[in-house]
Design an enzyme around this catalytic site. Structure first.
Site, PDB file in Angstrom:
ATOM      1  N   CYS A  94       0.820  -1.210   0.000  1.00 61.86           N
ATOM      2  CA  CYS A  94       0.000   0.000   0.000  1.00 61.86           C
ATOM      3  C   CYS A  94       0.859   1.267   0.000  1.00 61.86           C
ATOM      4  O   CYS A  94       1.550   1.545  -0.966  1.00 61.86           O
ATOM      5  CB  CYS A  94      -0.964  -0.050   1.186  1.00 61.86           C
ATOM      6  SG  CYS A  94      -2.353   1.104   1.078  1.00 61.86           S
ATOM      7  N   HIS A 194      -3.948  -5.831   1.654  1.00 58.94           N
ATOM      8  CA  HIS A 194      -3.731  -6.099   3.070  1.00 58.94           C
ATOM      9  C   HIS A 194      -4.288  -7.493   3.363  1.00 58.94           C
ATOM     10  O   HIS A 194      -4.772  -8.176   2.494  1.00 58.94           O
ATOM     11  CB  HIS A 194      -4.435  -5.049   3.927  1.00 58.94           C
ATOM     12  CG  HIS A 194      -3.973  -3.643   3.659  1.00 58.94           C
ATOM     13  ND1 HIS A 194      -2.745  -3.167   4.059  1.00 58.94           N
ATOM     14  CD2 HIS A 194      -4.585  -2.606   3.015  1.00 58.94           C
ATOM     15  CE1 HIS A 194      -2.616  -1.903   3.689  1.00 58.94           C
ATOM     16  NE2 HIS A 194      -3.716  -1.537   3.056  1.00 58.94           N
TER      17      HIS A 194
END
Length: 236
Positions: A94, A194
């Site tokens: 991310c 994630h």
């Protein structure tokens, strides 16, 4: 059984660990130990220079202010850059993609120079991307669908030196309309997934480990609970 310890760098968990991405280092360590390797996690905080001698590195997600701290630290202590140059695998999750890129724009419109390990740039999207993402990998060594949970507002554009990790079949991905998720350049693999990503994608975990160990194959692991998790997350 190997006679040396595999060292896993958990980079800046004090500022780049918003979404539990430190779990990726735990997954790498456990999969090594289950195969008879001695493995340890080396935590590198803002109080530490980044060593260039570790075997594999992981970085997690963060918010704007934490990203700036991480960027300054990696620029001051370029051990990660030097490790990647010699081929050490790096997993960037991310916001770590953005920090390792050429530049990223914050939600307030400030443009921040990254450390240019990845030929990418990132700007805010109109809306935040939140939810399950499923992709088809586009790199050698990965054959199974990748699954994760995305939660980001940044839209990442790949430059000429970078390529996508996977093509999106469900969800948003990089968020710039090219249908891609993640980025691959040199020894760096970046993804917006994630989960932690490696808990949900053991094939990706083992790809990183094979590169760290410089081997073509690893002994298979029989972990039915992991396969059950994957089946559940792929049913979206």
């Amino acid at each position: 059984m190997p006679d040396s310890t595999v060292r896993i760098g958990l980079v800046l968990p004090d500022v780049m660990g918003t979404y539990g991405d430190g779990g990726n280092a735990l997954i790498l360590r456990q999969r090594l130990r289950m195969r008879g390797y001695d493995a340890e996690i080396v935590e590198i905080t803002l109080n530490d220079p980044v060593p260039e001698s570790l075997d594999v590195y992981t970085l997690g997600g963060a918010e704007d202010s934490a990203q700036r701290l991480a960027t300054r630290h990696l620029a001051k202590y370029p051990g990660l850059q030097k490790a990647a140059e010699r081929g050490a695998p790096v997993l960037a999750i991310c916001a770590a993609i953005q920090v390792l890129g050429n530049w990223y724009e914050t939600s307030s419109g400030e443009r921040v120079d990254g450390v240019s390990m990845l030929d990418v740039t990132t700007s805010p999207q109109a809306t935040r991307s939140i939810g399950e993402v499923i992709t088809t990998p586009q790199i050698d060594g990965l054959a199974q669908p990748l699954t994760g949970f995305e939660n980001h507002r940044g839209g990442t554009t790949l430059g000429a030196a970078a390529r996508g990790l996977a093509r999106v079949t469900h969800g948003v991905g990089n968020g710039v309309g090219d249908g891609l998720e993640g980025v691959v350049q040199g020894s760096v693999i970046g993804t917006y997934m994630h989960g932690p990503a490696l808990a949900r994608n053991p094939e990706l975990a083992d790809l990183l480990l094979k590169r760290a160990l410089r081997v073509d194959e690893l002994a298979p692991l029989d972990l039915p609970e992991v396969e059950q998790l994957r089946r559940e997350r792929l049913r979206v």
